[in-house]
Design a protein around this motif. Structure first.
Motif, PDB file in Angstrom:
ATOM      1  N   GLU A 182       0.830  -1.203   0.000  1.00  0.00           N
ATOM      2  CA  GLU A 182       0.000   0.000   0.000  1.00  0.00           C
ATOM      3  C   GLU A 182       0.867   1.257   0.000  1.00  0.00           C
ATOM      4  O   GLU A 182       0.599   2.222  -0.733  1.00  0.00           O
ATOM      5  CB  GLU A 182      -0.926  -0.019   1.221  1.00  0.00           C
ATOM      6  CG  GLU A 182      -1.895   1.139   1.301  1.00  0.00           C
ATOM      7  CD  GLU A 182      -2.794   1.033   2.516  1.00  0.00           C
ATOM      8  OE1 GLU A 182      -2.876   2.011   3.291  1.00  0.00           O
ATOM      9  OE2 GLU A 182      -3.421  -0.036   2.694  1.00  0.00           O
ATOM     10  N   HIS A 183       1.920   1.238   0.807  1.00  0.00           N
ATOM     11  CA  HIS A 183       2.834   2.383   0.844  1.00  0.00           C
ATOM     12  C   HIS A 183       3.700   2.440  -0.406  1.00  0.00           C
ATOM     13  O   HIS A 183       3.968   3.530  -0.934  1.00  0.00           O
ATOM     14  CB  HIS A 183       3.723   2.291   2.089  1.00  0.00           C
ATOM     15  CG  HIS A 183       3.022   2.717   3.349  1.00  0.00           C
ATOM     16  ND1 HIS A 183       2.079   1.940   3.973  1.00  0.00           N
ATOM     17  CD2 HIS A 183       3.139   3.846   4.094  1.00  0.00           C
ATOM     18  CE1 HIS A 183       1.639   2.566   5.049  1.00  0.00           C
ATOM     19  NE2 HIS A 183       2.262   3.719   5.149  1.00  0.00           N
ATOM     20  N   ALA A 234       2.972   1.492  -3.412  1.00  0.00           N
ATOM     21  CA  ALA A 234       2.185   1.947  -4.567  1.00  0.00           C
ATOM     22  C   ALA A 234       2.084   3.472  -4.623  1.00  0.00           C
ATOM     23  O   ALA A 234       1.825   4.039  -5.701  1.00  0.00           O
ATOM     24  CB  ALA A 234       0.796   1.326  -4.515  1.00  0.00           C
ATOM     25  N   LYS A 235       2.298   4.123  -3.500  1.00  0.00           N
ATOM     26  CA  LYS A 235       2.222   5.590  -3.458  1.00  0.00           C
ATOM     27  C   LYS A 235       3.538   6.263  -3.828  1.00  0.00           C
ATOM     28  O   LYS A 235       3.589   7.488  -3.950  1.00  0.00           O
ATOM     29  CB  LYS A 235       1.793   6.036  -2.057  1.00  0.00           C
ATOM     30  CG  LYS A 235       0.397   5.573  -1.670  1.00  0.00           C
ATOM     31  CD  LYS A 235       0.073   5.958  -0.229  1.00  0.00           C
ATOM     32  CE  LYS A 235      -1.308   5.448   0.179  1.00  0.00           C
ATOM     33  NZ  LYS A 235      -1.614   5.763   1.599  1.00  0.00           N
ATOM     34  N   PRO A 259       6.027   7.493  -6.359  1.00  0.00           N
ATOM     35  CA  PRO A 259       5.979   7.772  -7.802  1.00  0.00           C
ATOM     36  C   PRO A 259       7.056   7.004  -8.567  1.00  0.00           C
ATOM     37  O   PRO A 259       8.225   7.001  -8.171  1.00  0.00           O
ATOM     38  CB  PRO A 259       6.217   9.290  -7.884  1.00  0.00           C
ATOM     39  CG  PRO A 259       5.811   9.806  -6.536  1.00  0.00           C
ATOM     40  CD  PRO A 259       6.186   8.732  -5.567  1.00  0.00           C
ATOM     41  N   TYR A 267       7.968   3.973  -8.820  1.00  0.00           N
ATOM     42  CA  TYR A 267       8.842   3.105  -8.019  1.00  0.00           C
ATOM     43  C   TYR A 267       9.468   1.976  -8.840  1.00  0.00           C
ATOM     44  O   TYR A 267      10.559   1.505  -8.517  1.00  0.00           O
ATOM     45  CB  TYR A 267       8.076   2.523  -6.832  1.00  0.00           C
ATOM     46  CG  TYR A 267       7.035   1.494  -7.191  1.00  0.00           C
ATOM     47  CD1 TYR A 267       7.373   0.147  -7.329  1.00  0.00           C
ATOM     48  CD2 TYR A 267       5.706   1.863  -7.379  1.00  0.00           C
ATOM     49  CE1 TYR A 267       6.418  -0.793  -7.662  1.00  0.00           C
ATOM     50  CE2 TYR A 267       4.752   0.923  -7.704  1.00  0.00           C
ATOM     51  CZ  TYR A 267       5.112  -0.406  -7.851  1.00  0.00           C
ATOM     52  OH  TYR A 267       4.165  -1.330  -8.190  1.00  0.00           O
TER      53      TYR A 267
END
Length: 341
Positions: free
Chosen positions: A137-138, A140-141, A143, A145
């Motif tokens: 979840e973290h 995916a945030k 940019p 990655y």
């Protein structure tokens, strides 16, 4: 003239120094073994490169179960293989793929997540499926990655005091991710020696499937037992009503659990990749679930086989043999898992 022999006092110091060196070497060797194997005994699992370059990684059944969970959670979220590699490398660094009940300050679990920093309760972060899900979840945030160096992407999530440490685990994590996502076929094997005090039989296999493949955001399927004729339909109906997203439908007959394989639309993968993910997942869980045999795409793994080779399935089977290292093969419609009881 000959050199004078050392005095008794000097000889004593030399002997003590030599003994200290031996002890330090032994301790260092022990630490290395514990670090590589996760501190849980001898490696019982092995993954090999599909490129034929001889690259391998050996790890323990405990590590295998956790790696399979991390991978299943990631693919069910529709995360790419690169995300799984980042997650596995992070867990290798933070916990050696062990679900730790201790750590720096209040750090816990596979990713050493801290309840005091908003990662969840102590119970949650020591649940491997939860810990993996919140890591993704973290991630995916972050940019772009997938385009970042692994150590940078991992650090954006973890905020570690030693950000460069993740890099050394990238080769092993890459091998594991390729096998456990199914893009590298017939490359993971375990001894499959049963552990003690673990659940066994088809019911345990279905429960473990729900544990790992029951995350949010994936295609609905089922994990329900029944007769061979109608169990798939019943399982899919049960899953649809219960919202058990991502759980592969399971048909049970005696000690055999059959997992029909279809396209994994959540992760944009084909039948064969999904099949090899499930097959490798079963092998990774073989010790914990007392699995004796796994068959897929004309190849089979049998407990006790430690040479990292999936052999051609026994004569009389209906599946044609597929080449190791390739995610393409005939007879890819189902994965069959045979338990010890």
């Amino acid at each position: 003239m000959p050199e004078p022999s050392p005095t008794p006092k000097r000889r004593g110091r030399l002997l003590r120094f030599g003994a200290a060196c031996v002890v330090l070497s032994a301790v260092a060797g022990y630490v290395v073994v514990q670090y590589v194997t996760g501190g849980a005994g001898k490696p019982g699992c092995r993954v090999v490169s599909s490129q034929g370059d001889g690259t391998t990684y050996e790890f323990t059944p405990e590590q295998a179960v956790n790696a399979a969970t991390i991978t299943a959670v990631g693919t069910n979220r529709g995360m790419p293989e690169r995300a799984v590699t980042i997650a596995l490398a992070t867990a290798l660094q933070e916990s050696a793929l062990r679900n730790l009940d201790h750590g720096d300050r209040d750090s816990l679990g596979l990713f050493q997540q801290r309840p005091s920093q908003g990662w969840g309760t102590a119970q949650e972060v020591t649940d491997p499926a939860y810990a993996a899900n919140i890591f993704y979840e973290h991630l995916a945030k972050v940019p772009d990655y997938t385009e970042l160096p692994l150590t940078v992407a991992a650090q954006r999530v973890q905020r570690s005091g030693y950000p460069e440490a993740y890099a050394k685990h990238e080769p092993d994590a890459t091998l594991l991710a390729a096998a456990l996502t199914g893009t590298s076929a017939a490359t993971l094997t375990c001894e499959g020696r049963p552990e003690t005090a673990t659940a066994t039989g088809p019911d345990a296999v279905r429960a473990a499937l729900l544990r790992d493949f029951g995350g949010d955001g994936a295609q609905a399927a089922g994990a329900e037992s029944g007769t061979e004729a109608d169990s798939a339909t019943d399982a899919q109906k049960t899953a649809a009503s219960a919202g058990e997203a991502g759980v592969p439908a399971a048909e049970t007959s005696g000690r055999t659990v059959t997992l029909p394989v279809g396209d994994d639309t959540a992760a944009g993968r084909g039948v064969a990749e999904r099949g090899w993910q499930l097959a490798h997942w079963a092998v990774a869980n073989a010790s914990a679930l007392h699995i004796e045999r796994v068959t897929y795409a004309g190849r089979e793994w049998v407990a006790g086989n430690t040479d990292s080779e999936w052999r051609a399935a026994r004569a009389g089977g209906t599946e044609a043999a597929g080449a190791p290292g390739s995610a393409v093969g005939a007879g890819t419609s189902a994965v069959r898992i045979v338990t010890a009881q």
